[in-house]
Design an enzyme around this catalytic site. Sequence first.
Site, mmCIF file in Angstrom:
data_model
loop_
_atom_site.group_PDB
_atom_site.id
_atom_site.type_symbol
_atom_site.label_atom_id
_atom_site.label_comp_id
_atom_site.label_asym_id
_atom_site.label_seq_id
_atom_site.Cartn_x
_atom_site.Cartn_y
_atom_site.Cartn_z
ATOM 1 N N HIS A 43 0.837 -1.208 0.000
ATOM 2 C CA HIS A 43 0.000 0.000 0.000
ATOM 3 C C HIS A 43 0.869 1.255 0.000
ATOM 4 O O HIS A 43 0.686 2.158 -0.832
ATOM 5 C CB HIS A 43 -0.908 -0.020 1.231
ATOM 6 C CG HIS A 43 -1.767 1.199 1.367
ATOM 7 N ND1 HIS A 43 -3.127 1.193 1.146
ATOM 8 C CD2 HIS A 43 -1.476 2.487 1.714
ATOM 9 C CE1 HIS A 43 -3.616 2.410 1.328
ATOM 10 N NE2 HIS A 43 -2.628 3.211 1.689
ATOM 11 N N GLU A 44 1.821 1.327 0.921
ATOM 12 C CA GLU A 44 2.671 2.517 1.027
ATOM 13 C C GLU A 44 3.609 2.659 -0.166
ATOM 14 O O GLU A 44 3.892 3.774 -0.613
ATOM 15 C CB GLU A 44 3.479 2.481 2.333
ATOM 16 C CG GLU A 44 2.640 2.499 3.595
ATOM 17 C CD GLU A 44 1.702 3.700 3.669
ATOM 18 O OE1 GLU A 44 2.039 4.759 3.102
ATOM 19 O OE2 GLU A 44 0.631 3.570 4.285
ATOM 20 N N HIS A 47 1.857 4.462 -2.966
ATOM 21 C CA HIS A 47 1.969 5.926 -2.836
ATOM 22 C C HIS A 47 3.348 6.408 -3.281
ATOM 23 O O HIS A 47 3.475 7.373 -4.050
ATOM 24 C CB HIS A 47 1.766 6.343 -1.378
ATOM 25 C CG HIS A 47 0.366 6.189 -0.875
ATOM 26 N ND1 HIS A 47 -0.722 6.732 -1.512
ATOM 27 C CD2 HIS A 47 -0.117 5.569 0.243
ATOM 28 C CE1 HIS A 47 -1.819 6.450 -0.821
ATOM 29 N NE2 HIS A 47 -1.476 5.746 0.236
ATOM 30 N N ASP A 137 -5.964 8.374 3.710
ATOM 31 C CA ASP A 137 -6.184 8.683 2.298
ATOM 32 C C ASP A 137 -7.551 9.319 2.065
ATOM 33 O O ASP A 137 -7.690 10.220 1.235
ATOM 34 C CB ASP A 137 -6.047 7.412 1.455
ATOM 35 C CG ASP A 137 -4.639 6.837 1.504
ATOM 36 O OD1 ASP A 137 -3.698 7.620 1.727
ATOM 37 O OD2 ASP A 137 -4.477 5.621 1.320
#
Length: 288
Positions: A43-44, A47, A137
């Site tokens: 997930h990170e 980004h 988010d």
Amino acid sequence: MTNIVQVLRKIHIHPLLWLVVALAVATAHFIELSLLLLIIFIHEMGHAVAASFFSWRIKKISFLPFGGVAEMDEHGNRPLKEEAIVILAGPLQHIWMMGLAFALYEFYLLPENLYHLFIQYNLMILIFNLLPIWPLDGGKLIFLWLSLKDSFPAAFNKTLIISASSIAVFIMAVLLTEPLNLNVWIVLSFLIFSLYHEWKQSPYVFIRFLLERHYGKNNDLRALKPLKVREDELVIQVLERFQRGYKHPIIIEKNGKEKATIDENELLHAYFTDKLLTTKVGDLIYQY
């Protein structure tokens, strides 16, 4: 490939996370924790890779005992569409991860218990991250949405108000459903602390936004949005009307009629370079 390596060098692991790993090993929950950390990592990285693609300045990618945070050294002067892509690049990772897990499960390459656990963790993190709470988010998307019509400080303050209201609802839901869940209370405490910190720092957040514009880091701004102001308005009052994604010609009016027009850079120069903090915007006509 070079960008990926540079992104990986930004990873920082919080010392308490190693304690959580040790506890997971001691309590035979290492596999569950590994799945959770893998999902958070991807997930990170979503980004971070998206941010790197747009040449954003990545400060740090932190992995905490209860989640992760990708910190960017950007302060609101990137195009809104670009920022939306960077924000959504995290949640979108869960879609392909769940799709891959389903394919592996269907071909008997993933045990049923791990498959259900992996899907559960993905959905949990996805839904949690889309809550309208800053700095999640969902909170950042709310800020972007408000920025379409409001000035930077107005949009940011409204985002904090919406976030505080959402946390209050979250707390009531926890009290009604799982009042003794320590993990949830730890996460809530983190969100409350983060929101309080952002509220305390909100004036500085706005100043950093203006400073980037002052030093020319808003070159991607294309749309012009004139600001009509009275000549007796203070420089800071006009600056507080600055909006993300726009460059502002300043139209100075007297008695409802246009008196002069100055560029936003002249206003920023007056505030940051000449230190005209309490000057009326009309007085700038004779200086620039």
